[in-house]
Write a protein that holds these residues in place. Sequence first.
Motif, mmCIF file in Angstrom:
data_model
loop_
_atom_site.group_PDB
_atom_site.id
_atom_site.type_symbol
_atom_site.label_atom_id
_atom_site.label_comp_id
_atom_site.label_asym_id
_atom_site.label_seq_id
_atom_site.Cartn_x
_atom_site.Cartn_y
_atom_site.Cartn_z
ATOM 1 N N HIS A 32 5.721 4.416 -13.032
ATOM 2 C CA HIS A 32 4.034 5.120 -13.549
ATOM 3 C C HIS A 32 4.468 5.206 -14.509
ATOM 4 O O HIS A 32 5.506 5.260 -15.344
ATOM 5 N N GLY A 65 -1.767 -2.842 5.730
ATOM 6 C CA GLY A 65 -1.214 -1.950 4.449
ATOM 7 C C GLY A 65 -0.542 -3.436 3.567
ATOM 8 O O GLY A 65 0.112 -3.120 2.762
ATOM 9 N N LEU A 75 2.720 6.532 -6.422
ATOM 10 C CA LEU A 75 1.800 7.903 -7.589
ATOM 11 C C LEU A 75 2.973 9.134 -7.239
ATOM 12 O O LEU A 75 2.697 9.777 -8.207
ATOM 13 N N GLN A 76 3.673 9.337 -6.065
ATOM 14 C CA GLN A 76 3.806 10.449 -5.670
ATOM 15 C C GLN A 76 5.019 10.740 -6.465
ATOM 16 O O GLN A 76 5.700 11.763 -5.985
ATOM 17 N N HIS A 114 -4.914 0.447 -11.122
ATOM 18 C CA HIS A 114 -4.667 2.192 -11.015
ATOM 19 C C HIS A 114 -4.243 2.936 -12.750
ATOM 20 O O HIS A 114 -3.398 1.801 -13.382
ATOM 21 N N SER A 143 1.416 4.296 -3.174
ATOM 22 C CA SER A 143 1.355 5.313 -3.100
ATOM 23 C C SER A 143 2.640 6.480 -3.071
ATOM 24 O O SER A 143 2.962 6.974 -4.494
ATOM 25 N N GLU A 179 1.108 -1.626 -0.266
ATOM 26 C CA GLU A 179 0.326 -0.288 0.109
ATOM 27 C C GLU A 179 0.537 1.098 -0.248
ATOM 28 O O GLU A 179 0.175 1.828 -0.996
ATOM 29 N N ALA A 180 1.915 1.396 0.810
ATOM 30 C CA ALA A 180 2.827 2.494 0.672
ATOM 31 C C ALA A 180 3.091 2.491 -0.508
ATOM 32 O O ALA A 180 3.823 4.051 -0.470
#
Length: 297
Positions: free
Chosen positions: A268, A192, A136-137, A151, A133, A129-130
């Motif tokens: 990404h 997570g 995505l960031q 995603h 993230s 989960e982390a």
Amino acid sequence: MNVNDLMIFRTVAQYGSMTKAAHALNYVQSNVSARIQHLEKDLQTQLFYRNRSGITLTSVGKTLLDYTNKINILLEEAEKAVKHDSIPNGSISVGAIESTAFVRLPGILAEYHTQYPKVNISLFSDTTEALVSMILQRKIDVAFVGGPVNHPAIVRQPLFTEELVFVAGPLHPPVLSFANLYDTKLFLHKTGCFYRTKLDLWLKEEGIFPSNITSLDTLDNMMNYVKANLGVSIMVKTFAEEYTKSGIVKCYPIHKKDAFVITSFIYHQDSLMTSSLTAFIDNLHKLKDTSQTFNPE
């Protein structure tokens, strides 16, 4: 409004203090304060609430911070693009769930380093989960995660198949089933973790709701409690095998059709494909094509 003012604003927001931001930027505080006031005047809005304990962002300030973070990412990508070289160099950041970081990643990174010694690799370990993230960031370039990741901004490629097993101490009885977990101490990874999420679903399917669960941050901590005969955990078999060979723990199969889980690498879709990142991903594709542990989903 200029980029330098935005970066000063971003630093002030990060530290929540003009003084701390000035120290981090190696500026005098009056210069930082003046630049923030100039930015607020230019935008005709208040960006910070000022009080005795420090400063906090207004709602407008939070909006501007989101855009400033995006601008910072673009600036970093622009710098990478300018420094682009056909020979892999520079740096890449790699994230991985802990079991993969321990069992699989050393060989992968060693081979890549042998081929491209000029590339500096930063490694981060966290839950699926982390890591999603972080991708995505744009905080990391590529990550190894457990289970499906759906995603639209993420490219995912399955790489390995891992078997999940129950792990218990050497004094545990020779049989371990879901029914035994009702009154057994469970040592599990923090929320997570994909493997913990899967176990939670299995327990609900079996109508078992354990009341004695301890969440731990690392596999080593989980293993320390298990090998001391204090309870049971769930891990990938490849991680636990080194301990079972020496008799420190016992592994028990999980009789579920989805006890075999996919480890994938993700990145990404809009990542700047530098020569170093391209070479890393190409190596992973070759590994996937030759791996005997890979099973199509």
